[in-house]
Design a protein around this motif. Structure first.
Motif, PDB file in Angstrom:
ATOM      1  N   ASP A  90       8.826  -4.828   8.326  1.00  0.00           N
ATOM      2  CA  ASP A  90       9.069  -6.275   8.365  1.00  0.00           C
ATOM      3  C   ASP A  90       8.559  -6.877   9.676  1.00  0.00           C
ATOM      4  O   ASP A  90       7.888  -7.915   9.680  1.00  0.00           O
ATOM      5  CB  ASP A  90      10.569  -6.569   8.244  1.00  0.00           C
ATOM      6  CG  ASP A  90      11.140  -6.205   6.889  1.00  0.00           C
ATOM      7  OD1 ASP A  90      10.410  -6.313   5.892  1.00  0.00           O
ATOM      8  OD2 ASP A  90      12.314  -5.807   6.843  1.00  0.00           O
ATOM      9  N   TYR A 133       2.542  -3.677   2.701  1.00  0.00           N
ATOM     10  CA  TYR A 133       3.778  -4.382   2.352  1.00  0.00           C
ATOM     11  C   TYR A 133       3.852  -4.652   0.851  1.00  0.00           C
ATOM     12  O   TYR A 133       4.896  -4.458   0.212  1.00  0.00           O
ATOM     13  CB  TYR A 133       3.872  -5.701   3.130  1.00  0.00           C
ATOM     14  CG  TYR A 133       5.290  -6.193   3.279  1.00  0.00           C
ATOM     15  CD1 TYR A 133       6.037  -5.867   4.401  1.00  0.00           C
ATOM     16  CD2 TYR A 133       5.893  -6.957   2.278  1.00  0.00           C
ATOM     17  CE1 TYR A 133       7.352  -6.294   4.542  1.00  0.00           C
ATOM     18  CE2 TYR A 133       7.203  -7.375   2.406  1.00  0.00           C
ATOM     19  CZ  TYR A 133       7.925  -7.046   3.534  1.00  0.00           C
ATOM     20  OH  TYR A 133       9.232  -7.447   3.663  1.00  0.00           O
ATOM     21  N   ARG A 178       7.085  -3.331  -0.968  1.00  0.00           N
ATOM     22  CA  ARG A 178       8.128  -4.352  -0.849  1.00  0.00           C
ATOM     23  C   ARG A 178       7.811  -5.564  -1.715  1.00  0.00           C
ATOM     24  O   ARG A 178       6.658  -5.823  -2.051  1.00  0.00           O
ATOM     25  CB  ARG A 178       8.253  -4.842   0.607  1.00  0.00           C
ATOM     26  CG  ARG A 178       8.640  -3.795   1.616  1.00  0.00           C
ATOM     27  CD  ARG A 178      10.154  -3.688   1.741  1.00  0.00           C
ATOM     28  NE  ARG A 178      10.505  -2.532   2.548  1.00  0.00           N
ATOM     29  CZ  ARG A 178      10.593  -2.538   3.871  1.00  0.00           C
ATOM     30  NH1 ARG A 178      10.367  -3.644   4.534  1.00  0.00           N
ATOM     31  NH2 ARG A 178      10.910  -1.437   4.526  1.00  0.00           N
ATOM     32  N   HIS A 208      10.808 -11.149   0.153  1.00  0.00           N
ATOM     33  CA  HIS A 208      11.776 -10.753   1.190  1.00  0.00           C
ATOM     34  C   HIS A 208      11.469 -11.436   2.522  1.00  0.00           C
ATOM     35  O   HIS A 208      12.385 -11.804   3.261  1.00  0.00           O
ATOM     36  CB  HIS A 208      11.762  -9.232   1.351  1.00  0.00           C
ATOM     37  CG  HIS A 208      12.603  -8.729   2.484  1.00  0.00           C
ATOM     38  ND1 HIS A 208      13.975  -8.867   2.514  1.00  0.00           N
ATOM     39  CD2 HIS A 208      12.257  -8.100   3.644  1.00  0.00           C
ATOM     40  CE1 HIS A 208      14.445  -8.347   3.640  1.00  0.00           C
ATOM     41  NE2 HIS A 208      13.439  -7.878   4.333  1.00  0.00           N
TER      42      HIS A 208
END
Length: 314
Positions: A46, A212, A216, A220
């Protein structure tokens, strides 16, 4: 009797010193911001994704400016291929491993391990290019690693076995960046350091986004606490883009060797910033180990000391 000191040269020198010092401190401070972002519930990927995406417009603008400067060389296919490799090694893989390691180690130890870059570049020169290394360079490397061992042992005593994993990740990050430095020297001379950094950062951003998207949900990144975005902007601008431009401006004024020597300010500043802002302990052994590492690396970054020049040196 006239004053022989050129005021313009003196002012230029002082500006270079200030830029090099500021660049070293700001670049080191990314570890502090990463720790604050971890407290907001983010992890290494992140932090990396936000950093790269927010810095991307600045590096695109920098690359465009450098590309349209007078005398800028066109890129060959070989250059473009090398930029792809360097972008993955230097700013994707190295940064990801570094942020991942920061989840387990204090910022002072992270910066010391990364500060061993000149020793890794030197060893790459021995292994890959058959460079000869002077005795004092071997001694300086041994001293540097002894200092890191002191700091590591002190942190291990206080923080436990997870430190081994985190330190290994940061060590791999430093090795990845050393490989980037060793491979980028000739390309820097052809296209310029700022242009190379801008292009490599764009490649790294693409690699980060792909990573990412594979693991993911991108939604998010739109659901984080407001404070996380402020910290990410600071990380992208103050601790990513500005240190690069400050350091290159310092090199132009001081030369690469002097600018490299001033990078010792980074680990020292982070030792005390970590204690002040994060509450990380500062012990006599940490201070001693930090001083030993700085002394060893200082020997390796003196003019003419490195068997493999750091990228950007003439």
């Amino acid at each position: 009797m006239t004053d022989s000191i050129d005021p313009h040269a003196l002012r230029r020198h002082r500006t270079g010193l200030a830029l090099a010092a500021a660049g070293a401190v700001l670049f080191s401070a990314k570890a502090i911001l990463a720790k604050f972002l971890f407290r907001e519930g983010l992890d290494a990927l992140d932090v990396m994704a936000l950093r790269m995406l927010m810095a991307l417009p600045l590096f695109v603008a920098l690359g465009w400016r450098e590309r349209h400067r007078g005398g800028a060389q066109a890129l060959s296919r070989r250059d473009m291929g090398l930029i792809l490799v360097l972008g993955v090694l230097g700013y994707y893989l190295s940064s990801l491993l570094d942020f991942w390691g920061l989840q387990y180690v204090p910022v002072s130890l992270e910066r010391l391990i990364l500060f061993l870059n000149p020793t890794f570049v030197l060893l790459l020169g021995v292994l890959a290019f058959g460079r000869r290394v002077a005795r004092r360079e071997w001694v300086a490397m041994a001293v540097s690693y002894a200092g890191v061992t002191l700091v590591f042992a002190e942190n291990l005593r206080a923080q436990g076995d997870h430190l081994l994993f985190g330190s290994a990740l940061v060590l791999l990050a430093a090795m990845s960046y050393a490989l980037y430095l060793a491979m980028s020297g000739q390309l820097v001379k052809r296209i310029g350091s700022l242009r190379l950094v801008a292009y490599a950062m764009c490649v790294s951003t693409a690699a980060t986004v792909l990573h990412y998207l594979l693991v993911r949900d991108p939604q998010h990144l739109l659901q984080l606490p407001a404070n996380a975005y402020l910290l990410a902007v600071a990380n992208a601008v103050l601790c990513t883009f500005l240190p690069v431009t400050f350091t290159m401006a310092a090199v132009a004024r001081l030369g690469a060797a002097t600018a490299a020597q001033l990078s010792v300010i980074g680990p020292v500043s982070l030792l005390f910033l970590g204690g002040w802002l994060l509450g990380e302990p500062i012990t006599a052994l940490q201070l001693l180990g930090t001083g030993v590492v700085l002394g060893g690396v200082w020997v390796l970054t003196r003019p003419g000391a490195n068997s493999v020049p750091i990228a950007g040196e003439e």
